[in-house]
Design a protein around this motif. Sequence first.
Motif, short mmCIF file in Angstrom:
data_model
loop_
_atom_site.label_atom_id
_atom_site.label_comp_id
_atom_site.label_asym_id
_atom_site.label_seq_id
_atom_site.Cartn_x
_atom_site.Cartn_y
_atom_site.Cartn_z
N TYR A 125 -6.13 5.03 0.40
CA TYR A 125 -5.65 3.64 0.32
C TYR A 125 -6.11 2.96 -0.96
N ALA A 126 -7.31 3.26 -1.45
CA ALA A 126 -7.82 2.62 -2.66
C ALA A 126 -6.90 2.89 -3.85
N LEU A 127 -6.38 4.13 -3.95
CA LEU A 127 -5.46 4.46 -5.04
C LEU A 127 -4.13 3.73 -4.88
N PHE A 128 -3.67 3.63 -3.64
CA PHE A 128 -2.44 2.90 -3.34
C PHE A 128 -2.60 1.42 -3.69
N GLN A 129 -3.73 0.85 -3.31
CA GLN A 129 -4.00 -0.56 -3.59
C GLN A 129 -4.08 -0.80 -5.10
N ASN A 130 -4.74 0.11 -5.79
CA ASN A 130 -4.90 -0.03 -7.24
C ASN A 130 -3.55 0.02 -7.95
N ALA A 131 -2.62 0.81 -7.41
CA ALA A 131 -1.28 0.91 -8.02
C ALA A 131 -0.58 -0.43 -8.03
N GLY A 132 -0.75 -1.21 -6.97
CA GLY A 132 -0.15 -2.53 -6.91
C GLY A 132 -0.72 -3.46 -7.97
N TYR A 133 -2.04 -3.42 -8.12
CA TYR A 133 -2.69 -4.23 -9.16
C TYR A 133 -2.27 -3.76 -10.55
N MET A 158 1.09 -5.13 -11.46
CA MET A 158 1.12 -6.58 -11.67
C MET A 158 0.32 -7.01 -12.90
N TYR A 159 -0.77 -6.29 -13.20
CA TYR A 159 -1.67 -6.73 -14.26
C TYR A 159 -1.70 -5.80 -15.49
N LEU A 181 -7.70 -2.04 -11.34
CA LEU A 181 -8.47 -3.13 -10.76
C LEU A 181 -9.86 -3.24 -11.37
N SER A 182 -10.50 -2.10 -11.64
CA SER A 182 -11.85 -2.14 -12.22
C SER A 182 -11.83 -2.78 -13.60
N ASP A 183 -10.81 -2.46 -14.40
CA ASP A 183 -10.68 -3.06 -15.73
C ASP A 183 -10.33 -4.54 -15.63
N LEU A 184 -9.53 -4.88 -14.64
CA LEU A 184 -9.12 -6.27 -14.44
C LEU A 184 -10.33 -7.16 -14.15
N LYS A 185 -11.25 -6.66 -13.35
CA LYS A 185 -12.45 -7.44 -13.04
C LYS A 185 -13.26 -7.72 -14.31
N ALA A 190 5.96 2.80 -5.29
CA ALA A 190 6.59 1.59 -4.76
C ALA A 190 5.69 0.37 -4.99
N ALA A 191 4.40 0.54 -4.74
CA ALA A 191 3.45 -0.56 -4.92
C ALA A 191 3.42 -1.01 -6.38
N GLU A 192 3.46 -0.04 -7.29
CA GLU A 192 3.44 -0.38 -8.72
C GLU A 192 4.73 -1.06 -9.14
N GLN A 193 5.86 -0.61 -8.61
CA GLN A 193 7.14 -1.22 -8.94
C GLN A 193 7.19 -2.69 -8.50
N VAL A 194 6.71 -2.94 -7.28
CA VAL A 194 6.70 -4.33 -6.79
C VAL A 194 5.77 -5.18 -7.66
N GLY A 195 4.61 -4.63 -8.01
CA GLY A 195 3.68 -5.35 -8.87
C GLY A 195 4.30 -5.73 -10.20
N ARG A 196 5.05 -4.80 -10.80
CA ARG A 196 5.70 -5.06 -12.09
C ARG A 196 6.79 -6.13 -11.95
N THR A 197 7.48 -6.11 -10.84
CA THR A 197 8.52 -7.12 -10.60
C THR A 197 7.90 -8.52 -10.48
N VAL A 198 6.79 -8.62 -9.77
CA VAL A 198 6.10 -9.90 -9.64
C VAL A 198 5.61 -10.36 -11.01
N ARG A 199 5.09 -9.44 -11.79
CA ARG A 199 4.61 -9.77 -13.13
C ARG A 199 5.73 -10.35 -13.99
N ARG A 200 6.89 -9.66 -14.00
CA ARG A 200 8.03 -10.13 -14.81
C ARG A 200 8.48 -11.50 -14.35
N THR A 201 8.48 -11.71 -13.03
CA THR A 201 8.92 -13.00 -12.48
C THR A 201 8.00 -14.12 -12.94
N MET A 202 6.69 -13.88 -12.92
CA MET A 202 5.72 -14.90 -13.36
C MET A 202 5.93 -15.23 -14.83
#
Length: 277
Positions: free
Chosen positions: A156-164, A167-168, A172-176, A227-239
């Motif tokens: 799950y940690a890898l899946f979660q990181n893909a979303g971040y 989007m970013y 996640l570690s670099d984002l912090k 899928a998680a990364e694709q959604v994250g990128r879409t949110v990023r573009r929208t912002m």
Amino acid sequence: MSEISDVFHFDQGKSNFNDIAVQGEITHWLASDFMKMLGYSSYSSFQKIVNKGITACMTLGIDVMQDFRQTPSILDGKQVMDYQLSRFACYLVAMNADPKKEQVAKAQAFFATLAESFRRYVEEAEEVERVLVRDEISAHEKTLSSVAKNAGVDKYALFQNAGYRGMYNMNLSDLKLVKGLQGRKAKRSLLDFMGKEELAANLFRVTQTEAKIRNEGIKGQRSAEKAAEQVGRTVRRTMIDISGTTPESLPLSEDIKKVKSSIKASKKDFEKLDSQK
């Protein structure tokens, strides 16, 4: 305080907030009266604001019945389920109301003067909204975890990181590090330090990732991460399209734990005000 109280009034009836208080076993304000004071004309729409206050109360681990007591009332010739609001409940309702309304803005300024703990940490109504959105994300993250597990995600940690990452544009570690979250705070969830705008964007990302996996029947670790990364990128573009702002450039806010403690402390301060009368 009296000067601010004088400008916090509604056009008909009594002149200020304290005038519409009902003195009884406990000092309270009827939601149907407070509604008019905040400039709302529809009780059904105002109930949505009251419900947000109740949700905030529950999120803080406070007994709702202490501050939101249901009571029947007659409003415009119809019986409605009214609420006896404590001073703290009035504060929560006002902070969740529409600040574009002149009376709501006055109410928020009024309550901002009442509790020293509130002045220390919670300077804007946005902080109360942060608590609600952060709690909502926690609930949806649990749902997403379950959906991901059913889709075959075992890391799950890898899946979660893909979303971040989507989007970013970074892990996640670099984002912090970029956000300046270091030391013991770096072990905490970054969500606990995000402002309302960034939290809302992440809530959208989490809910839409869940929807995409469900609706498209996605299976497998790699497919779910994609899928998680694709959604994250879409949110990023929208912002970026809407505000021209990248999510990683948004500043961090006060630790959500401090905000919660401050709001709970303000409840005690409000209760002291009534006990002095």
